[in-house]
Design an enzyme around this catalytic site. Structure first.
Site, PDB file in Angstrom:
ATOM      1  N   LYS A  53      60.640  11.241-133.249  1.00 10.55           N
ATOM      2  CA  LYS A  53      60.139  10.798-134.535  1.00 10.55           C
ATOM      3  C   LYS A  53      60.741   9.451-135.104  1.00 10.55           C
ATOM      4  O   LYS A  53      60.152   8.578-135.534  1.00 10.55           O
ATOM      5  CB  LYS A  53      59.962  11.773-135.499  1.00 10.55           C
ATOM      6  CG  LYS A  53      58.921  12.840-134.954  1.00 10.55           C
ATOM      7  CD  LYS A  53      59.195  14.137-135.687  1.00 10.55           C
ATOM      8  CE  LYS A  53      58.198  15.239-135.158  1.00 10.55           C
ATOM      9  NZ  LYS A  53      58.236  16.544-135.784  1.00 10.55           N
ATOM     10  N   GLN A  97      61.817  19.529-140.055  1.00  6.65           N
ATOM     11  CA  GLN A  97      61.639  20.056-138.805  1.00  6.65           C
ATOM     12  C   GLN A  97      61.594  21.768-138.464  1.00  6.65           C
ATOM     13  O   GLN A  97      62.567  22.292-139.040  1.00  6.65           O
ATOM     14  CB  GLN A  97      62.538  19.307-137.892  1.00  6.65           C
ATOM     15  CG  GLN A  97      62.170  19.740-136.372  1.00  6.65           C
ATOM     16  CD  GLN A  97      61.000  19.032-135.797  1.00  6.65           C
ATOM     17  OE1 GLN A  97      60.762  17.815-136.217  1.00  6.65           O
ATOM     18  NE2 GLN A  97      60.311  19.808-135.009  1.00  6.65           N
ATOM     19  N   ASP A 120      53.582  16.087-143.031  1.00  7.66           N
ATOM     20  CA  ASP A 120      53.215  16.901-142.015  1.00  7.66           C
ATOM     21  C   ASP A 120      51.954  17.594-142.597  1.00  7.66           C
ATOM     22  O   ASP A 120      51.445  18.254-141.542  1.00  7.66           O
ATOM     23  CB  ASP A 120      54.498  17.889-141.794  1.00  7.66           C
ATOM     24  CG  ASP A 120      55.245  17.583-140.675  1.00  7.66           C
ATOM     25  OD1 ASP A 120      54.759  17.139-139.476  1.00  7.66           O
ATOM     26  OD2 ASP A 120      56.342  18.162-140.344  1.00  7.66           O
TER      27      ASP A 120
END
Ligand code: NAD
Length: 280
Positions: A53, A97, A120
């Site tokens: 990412k 994460q 997200d």
């Protein structure tokens, strides 16, 4: 019939090029999108995901910063960091994460992220917007699947879609996005009875399960579009999806490979979400 391959790698490259051009355009107005990534613990897969990412951000000109914590990090330390990032005007997107270490309440950390920076799309407010059809940041993997379907012009309106898997990050939001496009949607899961019969009715069959090759050719209606979200590491170290690709491609009309299907689209959608969060 041999299915058309939905090439996520090349579509993701197109999306990334678009993001890069937009980021360059913003630079002339003095704005640089910034993403902050929180990583806690030593999970090797998480480290690889975060590295990919961060690298993708660098390639498109998005500024990224990584905040790493040990596996025994306290919930308070993570909440303090999220609060600081929420207040930082140079940070437009915050990504936590997952999985977080045992002992940390993941939901509490995700809910602490400002919905404006929730790239997200896991915040309850983002989920609520998705449910009600309001604009908002959409989870990256489901968004990537929808982009693949749209790009290949797979008909959705009035078609039967079956999503196998009901997680908050893939199955449920993807079912809502398919519904938004007027598909008739069924969600299946580990307690579903006679999965094979339901799957065989699908014009669009999505596997988001985490079980290698669970979807066999006998579960696929001829000509259906089969989307394989699964990423499974086999004993020999190779990657396999949730779909028996070799057999199913002989029955399906469209199919995503693993790797090179949904995976690259997930990161591409993250970059688009960062851009969106920076420009909103
Ligand atoms: P999860 O473990 O949270 O959910 C799995 C779902 O599958 C559950 O809802 C469960 O009910 C269902 N399930 C389990 N066994 C089943 C069975 N025998 N029959 C029917 N349903 C069954 O997983 P997740 O986070 O949604 O991820 C699913 C898969 O997608 C995993 O392989 C994961 O690695 C992969 N994934 C890929 C990407 C990507 O970018 N390509 C992103 C996220 C997840």
């Amino acid at each position: 019939m041999t299915a058309k391959i939905l090439d996520g790698k090349s579509l993701a490259a197109e999306v990334r090029a678009g993001v890069k051009a937009n980021v360059a355009g913003l630079a002339s107005r003095g704005l640089r999108p910034g993403l902050a990534v929180l990583l806690a613990g030593d999970d090797p897969a998480s480290k690889v995901y975060v590295r990919n990412k961060v690298r993708a951000c660098e390639e498109t000109g998005i500024r990224s910063e990584r905040h790493e914590f040990p596996g025994d990090v306290s919930e308070k330390a993570l909440l303090d960091k999220v609060a600081a990032l929420n207040a930082d005007p140079a940070v437009h997107g915050i990504l936590v994460q997952l999985p977080l270490p045992a002992g940390v309440n993941s939901a509490r950390i995700l809910e602490a992220v400002s919905p404006r920076k929730d790239v997200d799309g896991f915040h309850a407010e983002s989920m609520g917007a998705l449910l009600s059809g309001a604009p908002g940041l959409v989870p990256c993997t489901p968004a990537g699947v929808m982009r693949l379907l749209e790009h290949a012009q797979v008909p959705l309106a009035g078609r039967r879609a079956v999503v196998v898997g009901r997680s908050n990050i893939v199955g449920k939001p993807l079912a809502l996005l398919l519904l938004r496009k007027d598909a008739t949607v069924t969600i299946c899961h580990s307690k579903t009875r006679d999965l094979e019969t339901i799957a065989r009715q699908a014009d669009i069959l999505v596997a988001a399960i985490g079980r290698p090759k669970l979807v066999t050719a006998g579960m696929v209606k001829p000509g259906a579009c089969v989307i394989d979200v699964g990423i499974n590491r086999l004993a020999d170290g190779s990657l396999a999806g949730d779909v028996d690709f070799a057999a199913v491609r002989e029955v399906a009309g469209w199919i995503t490979p693993v790797p090179g299907g949904v995976g690259p689209m997930t990161i591409a959608m993250l970059l688009e979400n960062c851009l969106l969060a920076a420009t909103k």
